[in-house]
Scaffold this active site. Structure first.
Site, PDB file in Angstrom:
ATOM      1  N   GLU A  78      11.987  26.595-117.195  1.00 48.60           N
ATOM      2  CA  GLU A  78      12.637  25.602-118.056  1.00 48.60           C
ATOM      3  C   GLU A  78      11.636  24.697-118.742  1.00 48.60           C
ATOM      4  O   GLU A  78      11.922  24.096-119.765  1.00 48.60           O
ATOM      5  CB  GLU A  78      13.613  24.749-117.250  1.00 48.60           C
ATOM      6  CG  GLU A  78      12.942  23.936-116.152  1.00 48.60           C
ATOM      7  CD  GLU A  78      13.888  22.985-115.408  1.00 48.60           C
ATOM      8  OE1 GLU A  78      14.899  22.573-115.971  1.00 48.60           O
ATOM      9  OE2 GLU A  78      13.595  22.691-114.226  1.00 48.60           O
TER      10      GLU A  78
ATOM     11  N   ASP B 253      10.405  22.903-105.989  1.00 48.57           N
ATOM     12  CA  ASP B 253       9.385  23.005-107.034  1.00 48.57           C
ATOM     13  C   ASP B 253       8.027  23.444-106.503  1.00 48.57           C
ATOM     14  O   ASP B 253       7.145  23.817-107.285  1.00 48.57           O
ATOM     15  CB  ASP B 253       9.229  21.655-107.754  1.00 48.57           C
ATOM     16  CG  ASP B 253      10.473  21.270-108.525  1.00 48.57           C
ATOM     17  OD1 ASP B 253      11.202  22.183-108.934  1.00 48.57           O
ATOM     18  OD2 ASP B 253      10.719  20.077-108.707  1.00 48.57           O
TER      19      ASP B 253
END
Lengths: 418, 418
Positions: free
Chosen positions: B244, B141
């Site tokens: 997302e 991430d």
């Protein structure tokens, strides 16, 4: 330069290695001093007289084409009807071929394209025009008749096996407190060849994928869920590979990826993996993840199989040879003479035996419990993913894919009225 | 062997290179004659006294570990509360550490794991036990504070850029008669780092991805659809990369991948890409395809960035060095001194500055129209995907990933009452 030109076109869904066939066609033709034109977007470009002069591309560009995925000249999904029903189109096609002195036509595609190639091959007889038409095999679906395998399939198969093995390592690490079931959706509407290839990721019975769902077997939800539970109980986690084409016992697709509702009435555009993951979560309570690789699986040149890449080039070279030898209505196919050591050669086969046929997986490739592949399937599939096709990377960390100049040939005819 | 043992554990979502950090930790410790135990499934294994004796692994196995994705010792999602709130757990942890003479604890993870590592680092003071606790950074991430980048991100970023470029070549070839819009869903619930990395696939404005949707910008459906139409009109096709985590202006996730309904009330487990593709199809009438790579993007060791792989190993080695030097409550972080040429080094940073912080993308990384990345973002991202990390393949065409023996250490304590 020899008298006459060779016209090459790409058709249907593209693959990681269809451009390797194109590069081989152009390379072989250059060796033989034959000029190659390419139709833009397959047979449509031939009808529209949208032709590309490949002689404008450098030797380096053609070499790079051999490792570039996609379809460099554009492809199409376009089906010609019979000579009688589509007579105007065939006449137009003939005008274009004549205008550009095309004596050899090579059509690179799957089932439908073999049918188109066969129909075009009949022009010579019907209109008295000297044309030699050769089909060049290509499809990740591996469903062409006669040929042992189809260029494009081995690379997608390798991508599938590697991706499943990698994702399984992830799931295994997370299973104690997170995802226990992972579902991978493989392409294959009518035949489970790619799903079967995932089986190569497993070396022992508890290895992933522990469950494969094939379109060749009816989807039995109770049996599937029971198997998932059994695998999780034993292994701690479970990887499922599902073919997009699996159907219920009454013949409905479990999930129609293109439609608005799945076979059970739920509104979604998701497809099979999302459906199965949802069921596992709802019925068994496991945390799930799922993947839909979609086009990634057929465009992943970075994961191309060397076997597949070599075969894609071999059929391209053979097609030129057959054309110049004066053959018509044939396709170079892969003939396997031995599994181990793997031995293969290329031979011509009549297009009439290939067009509109569909090769299913032999029943002996699926285990009796229908959740995996047999040793026979493994012996067939294993050689197809072997070897890594060379791929140059740039200093930017990305593969060096080429964009051709695609210089258009000057049009000789009035615009085609589609 | 030195007095005392070093305990290493993996935490949170695994990556393509977390095992490279593990291999570096073990390798560095071996050089310094320090025994390494690994906890099974992160901090849970430490609490359960489920420890693995890494001295039983061969040097070849540890070398292979450096190129094996997943988490070799198992990972976990498990958060410890404060020393006060979870006192019984910390006491148990201390008993386990004492029973196995653990003097150094290395915790390899992201934000939550840095928090856990920081809390464990306080044990020394609170209980008077001589422990040196070091965090080892890891997350695809890229949202850890202080460090310039996070090991694991560069490889997932490279996978994203390469996959998008490859899929775009497929779409470009098919667009005339088939798919015109392709949607790729990238991981990133709160920050759009991976979606941004897709921007590296483009070299000019009309290259794919022509549209990137970031969680840092509210999703405006009208503007999105208008942009898709504009791109298709100009280029002929369009590739969309969506994070997302994109949200509507009122802060709802456009599609909750884990939930049963999306932000607009439709029942599905699909996520963002299926939603966007459905909208494009319904509102603009284009044929669409979409992909959800999910775990494939974080486990694709076959596509690992060499920069990332080297950094993963560098932080592993540094962590051992810091521990043996007697440091506590620090993490080796990547410090960048130059974009071009790319220069970086590893330095210690206090865990307290990293735990529970989340690094967002700088506003200057997003274009004003919010559909793409700026030159500044490109300068930051470009070095992270450079180079191809070496990977040996077997004769079977699959990467040679290792499965460790993971020999358990004999338990000294009664079973933990969870």
């Amino acid at each position: 330069m020899a008298k006459g030109t060779l016209l090459y076109a790409q058709s249907g869904g593209v693959t990681a290695v269809i451009n390797a066939s194109a590069a081989a066609v152009i390379g072989e033709a250059r060796t033989r001093k034959v000029k190659v034109l390419a139709a833009r977007n397959g047979i449509l470009g031939a009808l529209r007289e949208e032709l590309i002069d490949t002689t404008k591309e450098s030797a380096a560009a053609i070499r790079a084409l051999a490792h570039t995925p996609g379809g460099a000249f554009g492809s199409c999904r376009y089906k010609l009807k019979s000579l009688e029903a589509d007579r105007a189109k065939y006449e137009r096609l003939l005008q274009v071929l004549q205008a550009h002195d095309v004596r050899w036509f090579l059509y690179n595609g799957g089932n439908d394209s073999a049918d188109t190639a066969w129909k075009v091959s009949q022009l010579a007889g019907a209109f008295g025009y000297p044309l030699h038409c050769i089909g060049v095999p290509k499809t990740i679906d591996n469903d062409l008749a006669v040929t042992d395998t189809c260029p494009g399939f081995g690379s997608a198969a390798k991508y599938t096996a590697v991706s499943v093995r990698e994702a399984a390592l992830d799931v295994a690490a997370m299973a104690e407190t997170s995802t226990k079931v992972f579902v991978y959706e493989a392409m294959g509407r009518h035949a489970g060849w790619l799903a079967a290839a995932a089986g190569l990721a497993a070396q022992s019975p508890d290895d992933a994928p522990q469950i494969i769902l094939f379109p060749e077997r009816a989807y039995d939800e109770g049996a599937f869920l029971a198997k998932v539970r059994k695998v999780v109980d034993k292994v701690g986690w479970c990887v499922v590979v599902a073919s997009e084409g699996i159907q219920t016992t009454d013949g409905r697709f479990v999930a129609d990826a293109g439609g608005g509702t799945d076979a059970f009435g739920h509104s979604q555009l998701g497809g099979v993996a999302s459906y199965l993951a949802g069921k596992v979560k709802a019925e068994l309570g496991y945390k799930v993840h799922w993947t839909l690789p979609d086009y990634l699986q057929r465009s992943a040149r970075h994961m191309a199989s060397k076997t597949d890449w070599e075969q894609a080039q071999a059929v391209g070279r053979a097609a030129v040879r057959y054309a110049l030898e004066g053959r018509n209505a044939v396709m170079p196919v892969i003939v396997r003479s031995s599994d181990a050591p793997y031995r293969w050669k290329v031979e011509p086969a009549p297009l009439s035996r290939i067009a509109n046929h569909e090769k299913k997986m032999p029943a002996g490739f699926l285990r009796k419990d229908s959740f995996g592949i047999t040793a026979r399937a493994r012996a067939y599939l294993a050689p197809l993913i072997r070897g890594e096709a060379p791929l140059p990377y740039g200093g930017d960390g990305l593969p060096r894919y080429v964009t051709l100049k695609n210089v258009p040939v000057r049009k000789q005819l009035p615009r085609w009225q589609e």
